[in-house]
Design an enzyme around this catalytic site. Structure first.
Site, PDB file in Angstrom:
ATOM      1  NE  ARG A 158      -3.733  -2.309   0.358  1.00  0.00           N
ATOM      2  CZ  ARG A 158      -3.381  -3.490  -0.136  1.00  0.00           C
ATOM      3  NH1 ARG A 158      -2.297  -3.626  -0.867  1.00  0.00           N
ATOM      4  NH2 ARG A 158      -4.124  -4.548   0.051  1.00  0.00           N
ATOM      5  CB  SER A 210      -8.363  -1.996   4.968  1.00  0.00           C
ATOM      6  OG  SER A 210      -8.841  -3.108   4.279  1.00  0.00           O
ATOM      7  CD  GLU A 305      -5.176   0.500   3.010  1.00  0.00           C
ATOM      8  OE1 GLU A 305      -5.159  -0.566   3.644  1.00  0.00           O
ATOM      9  OE2 GLU A 305      -5.726   0.612   1.898  1.00  0.00           O
TER      10      GLU A 305
END
Ligand SMILES: Cc1cc2nc3c(=O)[nH]c(=O)nc-3n(C[C@H](O)[C@H](O)[C@H](O)COP(=O)(O)OP(=O)(O)OC[C@H]3O[C@@H](n4cnc5c(N)ncnc54)[C@H](O)[C@@H]3O)c2cc1C
Length: 309
Positions: A158, A210, A305
């Site tokens: 990510r 998420s 995130e």
């Protein structure tokens, strides 16, 4: 070019936070983008995609920039160039219809092509970096085009250089992906069904997917935890042992819990949702409590995130 003053960002973030921005500009060509950057040189600018990984913590005093460029074209039999404003899933749907495969495991990930490279999105064992050949950008300062090879993007979990040393300096204008002929219809359908079963639907429930990234811990720590929790899911990787953050959060008893209008999604503990007119403060406070309890129980730091703006 579309220009709006003093707008609500409600339609531009999937969390459903009603922050305001001084100016919203949508451009439809590279020339228009250059013009905006020239006219607003030195001003605070945030380039957004679909706003599916953003948490507006307050009003944005500056310019929200968005691309209205949303075309894709084949450069040759195995490479497709997609403009930054095209929804990633629309691209995958088009490719699947045309009997091209390679990207189908990224089906239904929200967001646009530009951010897919910034975030190195991933699901079901495939990441954007596995299919990206190069990323075309515009230098915010010089207004010149610059191409970054896959290696130069320094992709990680990510993560990419666009979140670090290149942040705010380059706008991703298009991404070139590698694809191959093949029927991906079945895989795409299965993934859509699975995702629809466990993730909140955009437009129905506010979220940014998420909320936390999965942590990596040293082998010794993982072994000590496994002695205590033999059922703990874990994956050995070159970066260390990956432990699903969802499992850690669930073990701390957070699934379904609420704080103000924010809630830990009952079907997937990694997702924080805007269950009932949540404010950014509710979401930040819930996330902070979650990470604190994971730290206390497992001595593991989990990092958001989601981009706090
Ligand atoms: C329900 C749901 C499920 C999700 N599932 C997944 C998943 O399975 N896997 C996964 O990886 N992610 C997932 N996400 C997160 C999200 O889809 C990704 O992070 C996606 O890449 C965000 O795209 P966006 O266009 O919405 O970007 P935004 O959220 O608008 O922006 C994200 C970042 O990219 C920057 N950015 C955007 N466009 C550009 C550009 N053209 N040039 C430079 N910088 C730019 C922004 O400034 C910001 O820093 C999910 C989100 C939701 C809401």
């Amino acid at each position: 070019m579309k220009v709006e003053k003093n707008i609500s960002l409600l339609p531009y973030n999937t969390f459903g936070i009603d922050a305001k921005a001084d100016l919203f500009i949508e451009y439809y060509s590279l020339d228009e983008l250059r013009q905006v950057l020239k006219e607003h040189k030195g001003e605070r600018i945030l380039h957004i995609g679909q706003g599916s990984n953003l948490l507006f913590t307050r009003d944005f005093n500056g310019i929200i920039l968005h691309s209205g460029m949303a075309r894709a074209r084949f450069l040759d039999d195995e490479t497709v160039e997609a403009q930054n404003g095209l929804r990633l899933d629309d691209l995958i749907a088009q490719l699947t219809d045309m009997c091209y495969c390679g990207m189908e495991k990224l089906s239904l990930i929200p967001g646009e092509v530009g951010a897919s490279a910034v975030q190195n999105v991933g699901a079901y064992g495939v990441e954007a970096k596995d299919v990206i050949l190069r990323v075309n950008t515009l230098d915010v300062e010089t207004l010149e085009e610059r191409v970054f090879t896959n290696e130069e993007c320094r992709f990680g979990y990510r993560d990419s250089a666009f979140k670090h040393e290149l942040k705010g300096k380059y706008i991703v204008t298009s991404v070139v992906y590698r694809v191959k002929p093949g029927d991906a219809t079945k895989t795409r359908e299965e993934i859509i069904e699975t995702r629809n079963g466990k993730l909140p639907k955009i437009g129905e429930v506010g979220s940014a997917g998420s909320f936390f990234m999965n942590p990596f811990v040293p082998e010794e720590q993982a072994n000590a935890l496994l002695a205590q929790y033999p059922d703990m899911p874990h994956f050995e990787t070159p970066q260390g042992v990956k432990i699903p953050a969802a499992w850690l959060i669930e073990q701390c008893g957070w699934k379904g819990k609420t704080l103000g209008g924010a809630q830990v999604w009952p079907k997937q503990a990694l997702v924080i949702v805007n269950a009932n007119h949540a404010t950014a403060e509710d979401i930040i406070a819930l996330a902070a409590h979650i990470s604190q309890s994971v730290k206390e129980k497992f001595n593991i730091t989990i990092i958001p995130e989601v981009n706090y703006i």
